[in-house]
Design a protein around this motif. Structure first.
Motif, PDB file in Angstrom:
ATOM      1  N   GLN A 104      -3.249   3.627   1.256  1.00  0.00           N
ATOM      2  CA  GLN A 104      -2.654   3.258   2.345  1.00  0.00           C
ATOM      3  C   GLN A 104      -3.586   3.102   3.549  1.00  0.00           C
ATOM      4  N   THR A 124      -1.533  -7.604  -6.396  1.00  0.00           N
ATOM      5  CA  THR A 124      -1.265  -6.585  -5.548  1.00  0.00           C
ATOM      6  C   THR A 124       0.245  -6.018  -5.686  1.00  0.00           C
ATOM      7  N   ARG A 169      -3.585   8.063  -2.576  1.00  0.00           N
ATOM      8  CA  ARG A 169      -2.413   7.952  -3.334  1.00  0.00           C
ATOM      9  C   ARG A 169      -2.657   7.909  -4.855  1.00  0.00           C
ATOM     10  N   THR A 206       0.312   7.872  -7.308  1.00  0.00           N
ATOM     11  CA  THR A 206       0.971   6.632  -7.533  1.00  0.00           C
ATOM     12  C   THR A 206       0.358   5.985  -8.818  1.00  0.00           C
ATOM     13  N   SER A 214      -1.693  -2.832   1.233  1.00  0.00           N
ATOM     14  CA  SER A 214      -1.679  -1.830   2.444  1.00  0.00           C
ATOM     15  C   SER A 214      -2.943  -2.062   3.168  1.00  0.00           C
ATOM     16  N   SER A 238      -2.678  -2.107  -3.660  1.00  0.00           N
ATOM     17  CA  SER A 238      -1.857  -1.910  -2.826  1.00  0.00           C
ATOM     18  C   SER A 238      -1.937  -3.036  -1.617  1.00  0.00           C
ATOM     19  N   GLU A 270       3.270  -3.250  -4.084  1.00  0.00           N
ATOM     20  CA  GLU A 270       3.945  -2.573  -2.574  1.00  0.00           C
ATOM     21  C   GLU A 270       3.580  -1.092  -2.719  1.00  0.00           C
ATOM     22  N   LEU A 271       3.216  -0.633  -1.656  1.00  0.00           N
ATOM     23  CA  LEU A 271       2.523   0.650  -1.487  1.00  0.00           C
ATOM     24  C   LEU A 271       3.563   1.657  -2.266  1.00  0.00           C
ATOM     25  N   ASP A 272       3.288   2.551  -3.020  1.00  0.00           N
ATOM     26  CA  ASP A 272       3.915   3.744  -3.763  1.00  0.00           C
ATOM     27  C   ASP A 272       4.746   3.380  -4.758  1.00  0.00           C
ATOM     28  N   ASN A 273       4.748   1.977  -4.994  1.00  0.00           N
ATOM     29  CA  ASN A 273       5.733   1.492  -6.061  1.00  0.00           C
ATOM     30  C   ASN A 273       5.089   1.322  -7.197  1.00  0.00           C
ATOM     31  N   CYS A 315      -4.903   2.327  -4.817  1.00  0.00           N
ATOM     32  CA  CYS A 315      -3.361   2.477  -4.512  1.00  0.00           C
ATOM     33  C   CYS A 315      -3.392   2.816  -3.012  1.00  0.00           C
ATOM     34  N   LEU A 345       3.264  -1.399  -9.894  1.00  0.00           N
ATOM     35  CA  LEU A 345       1.958  -1.218 -10.128  1.00  0.00           C
ATOM     36  C   LEU A 345       1.643  -1.192 -11.774  1.00  0.00           C
TER      37      LEU A 345
END
Length: 181
Positions: free
Chosen positions: A77, A115, A5, A8, A100, A98, A117-120, A75, A124
């Motif tokens: 997943q 941390t 990712r 991101t 994740s 992340s 949230e994934l892809d946020n 980042c 980040l």
């Protein structure tokens, strides 16, 4: 790999650079797929006007790269226990990861890193800026992470735990032993 990712971080970099111009970003790693992910990331860097601010590199010199960082970011997943996170922790670099896969097993938010949230990318960017503005927080998180690595993941401790695990599973369980009797 796509699970890393990188886009991101590139999008978060744009947000950060809108606030301050004293930050540079380095993406480290080699392309591990047939897809031209480096080219895709380079295109995104150009589209967002980040040439000269975000760099891609492949290096075997992880220690040298880590020595030059104020913050390490992961980042990914669905990764297991990330070597990149553990290497940053061992080098005393604060980590933003992340929430994740196995990342939360290594990075406890507010204790051994931060941390998001994934892809946020907004979250980040906020976490990175927090550490850049508060180096004492970064040092505290990095110190906690290093203590945790030494206490839970040193080679001797890992070997002892694996040894105990395999000895335990090699013994017939009481239920099996009772059933065979």
């Amino acid at each position: 790999r796509p699970m890393k990712r990188q886009a991101t971080l590139v999008r978060a970099a744009r947000r950060i650079l809108d606030q301050r111009d004293d930050v540079r970003f380095v993406l480290v790693g080699r392309n591990a797929t047939a897809q031209d992910l480096r080219g895709d990331v380079a295109t995104l860097i150009a589209e967002l006007g980040l040439d000269g601010k975000v760099f891609q590199m492949h290096t075997g010199g992880v220690a040298q790269v880590l020595a030059g960082l104020d913050v390490a970011v992961n980042c990914s997943q669905g990764e297991g226990l990330s070597n990149a996170i553990m290497e940053a922790m061992a080098a005393g670099v604060p980590v933003v990861a992340s929430a994740s896969g196995g990342n939360p097993d290594l990075v406890t938010d507010g204790q051994t890193g931060l941390t998001f949230e994934l892809d946020n990318e907004e979250q980040l960017a906020d976490r990175i800026v927090t550490l850049l503005r508060d180096p004492a927080l970064g040092r505290r998180l990095a110190d906690n992470a290093l203590r945790r690595l030494r206490a839970e993941m040193s080679p001797d401790i890992v070997v002892d735990r694996f040894d105990a695990f395999y000895r335990d599973i090699a013994q017939p369980s009481r239920v099996v032993a009772d059933a065979l009797a």
